[in-house]
Structures are given as C-alpha cells and as structure tokens.
Design an enzyme around this catalytic site. Structure first.
Site, PDB file in Angstrom:
ATOM      1  N   ASP A 107     -22.529 -54.453  71.691  1.00  0.00           N
ATOM      2  CA  ASP A 107     -21.380 -55.102  72.336  1.00  0.00           C
ATOM      3  C   ASP A 107     -21.088 -54.422  73.667  1.00  0.00           C
ATOM      4  O   ASP A 107     -21.473 -53.265  73.891  1.00  0.00           O
ATOM      5  CB  ASP A 107     -20.130 -54.984  71.449  1.00  0.00           C
ATOM      6  CG  ASP A 107     -20.317 -55.707  70.124  1.00  0.00           C
ATOM      7  OD1 ASP A 107     -21.160 -56.614  70.056  1.00  0.00           O
ATOM      8  OD2 ASP A 107     -19.610 -55.337  69.168  1.00  0.00           O
TER       9      ASP A 107
HETATM   10  N1  URA Z   1     -21.964 -53.624  65.303  1.00  0.00           N
HETATM   11  C1  URA Z   1     -20.945 -53.990  66.125  1.00  0.00           C
HETATM   12  O1  URA Z   1     -19.885 -54.393  65.670  1.00  0.00           O
HETATM   13  N2  URA Z   1     -21.140 -53.883  67.447  1.00  0.00           N
HETATM   14  C2  URA Z   1     -22.263 -53.405  68.012  1.00  0.00           C
HETATM   15  O2  URA Z   1     -22.357 -53.314  69.235  1.00  0.00           O
HETATM   16  C3  URA Z   1     -23.312 -53.032  67.146  1.00  0.00           C
HETATM   17  C4  URA Z   1     -23.136 -53.149  65.805  1.00  0.00           C
END
Ligand code: URA
Length: 250
Positions: A107
């Site tokens: 993310d």
């Molecule tokens: N899980 C999440 O919630 N975000 C990420 O970036 C990776 C795994």
C-alpha cells in the site's frame, strides 16, 4: 532467450543508447564486435559468446535485473501513476532501460521490502496463490493484540468480503492497552497476498493497523542497511536462494 539478437536491441537494453544513437555510434566506428568495427548496428550477435565493445569498453550484457527496495511511505507500487510518485520513479537511471516492475503491491502507506525485476517468470511464481510464498510484516496496531487474536489468526479469519484467509503466524512483540493509549507491536507471517490483507485481518478481529512494514518475502529479508527509499541489486547468493526457494519448486 534467443541465441542471437540484434546488436542495437542488446545495447539499448543495457542502456547504451537509443537505436538511432547506436546507428550513429556504429557509423563513427565506436562499436566493435569480436575485434571488427561494426557497420550495421542491426547485425545479429550472440551476447553470451560475442565480445561487444563500445568506445573501448566491453559491454556486459544481462537480460534481467533484481532489485531490493526499502519502500518509503507516499509512493505507489506501480510503474506509472497519474497522481502519485511510483516506486519505479525512485530508481537510478541505469535501471530505466530494463523496464522493471514491482513484484506485488505494498500500500502507499506501507514501508519495507519490495522486490523489483523484469523477470516475469520469477514474478509469476512469487505471486502465484498456489505457491504460498510467506511474507512477514511488522505492524503497530491499536490497541491490545491478544492471545485470542493469535489463536484466531492461526485458524484463519474471515475478511470483510467473506474471504477465509489461510492460517497466519502472529507473534506479539508488545501488548498495548486502550486506556493508556499504547499500541501493540506484532509480526505477522501470511502465505497469500490479498488486497490490504494485513490491515483487513486485524479489522476482522476489531483492531486497526496504524503502521505497516514488510520485513521479508520468501527466503529474503530486508537489508537493514537500506534506508527508506534506497535500492540495491540482489547479490548472486540472494538470487540463487530466491530462485531455489522450496516454495517455488512445486
Ligand atoms: N497488507 C496490507 O494491508 N497492506 C500492505 O501493503 C501489505 C499487506
């Protein structure tokens, strides 16, 4: 890979110039193959066996590059984006000709281990849901992460869309408590990579991830010497370990 390829394609791939620049270099006598000046920059050569020199320097050809990044917050895991800077924008110009892409997504607000490569086959293997490549995350979570959560994760939890996750391994490093406003610190290893999976797994047990960092993927861990936003190539050993990871063999 094909044994022989166009010389200008090979040289463009390693970033020596565009096809028209290479044509000019060849005209000027700057490109030599096996000791002979090249007239046609489109000639066929074998990059594994032919000695290619440009301006007196030997060209080391490689098809693939493998990069480890410590992804910072605020950049998106994509090759292009209309609004945000991407992880590819952080790369040194020498890697641009290789057209690398991130292996999976973190993310925008997640930090840590991100592999970038132009090796589609390895990427496909690492991301295949059938391969169950483990990924370990460190997170700060509001508030109290408990034994009950550890137990729930070890069975798999139900996400907001009804998806039942595979079991995950939760390690509680520090237990927070709401009245004192102390967040918990945890490590979580999961074998799959659904959208926002870590955040949604905590949501499933009524908790909120406030900081997330990926520590490892398969057999590779984030190099502690990499500052946020820094990138380095995998060592030959790391690449061998990754390619031979038992998860990728079946
Ligand atoms: N899980 C999440 O919630 N975000 C990420 O970036 C990776 C795994």
């Amino acid at each position: 890979m094909k044994q022989t390829q166009r010389l200008d394609k090979i040289l463009a791939h390693v970033g020596i110039g565009t096809r028209s620049e290479l044509k000019r270099l060849a005209k000027g006598g700057a490109i030599i193959v096996n000791g002979v000046k090249v007239k046609d920059s489109g000639m066929q050569v074998n990059p594994d066996t032919d000695l290619i020199q440009v301006n007196g320097e030997t060209v080391v050809y490689r098809e693939f590059v493998y990069l480890m990044m410590n992804k910072p917050q605020g950049v998106v895991s994509a090759t292009e984006d209309n609004r945000d800077r991407t992880v590819v924008d952080l790369l040194d110009a020498v890697y641009k000709p290789f057209d690398v892409f991130p292996v999976g997504r973190l993310d925008k607000d997640t930090e840590g281990f991100l592999l970038l490569t132009n090796d589609g086959k390895l990427t496909h293997n690492l991301l295949s849901p059938r391969k169950h490549v483990p990924k370990t995350y460190y997170a700060k979570v509001e508030w109290e992460v408990s034994e009950a959560d550890r137990e729930a994760f070890s069975q798999g939890v139900t996400l907001d869309d009804g998806y039942e996750t595979l079991p995950g391994v939760l390690k509680i490093l520090k237990t927070g408590s709401e009245p004192e406003g102390i967040v918990s610190e945890i490590e979580l290893t999961i074998m799959e990579g659904k959208f926002h999976q870590v955040k949604r797994m905590f949501q499933a047990v009524g908790k909120t991830v406030v900081y997330l960092k990926r520590l490892s993927m398969g057999p590779l861990a984030l190099d502690p010497n990499l500052e946020l936003g820094q990138v380095r190539e995998l060592s030959a050993d790391e690449l061998t370990v990754l390619q031979n990871a038992h998860e990728l063999q079946n």
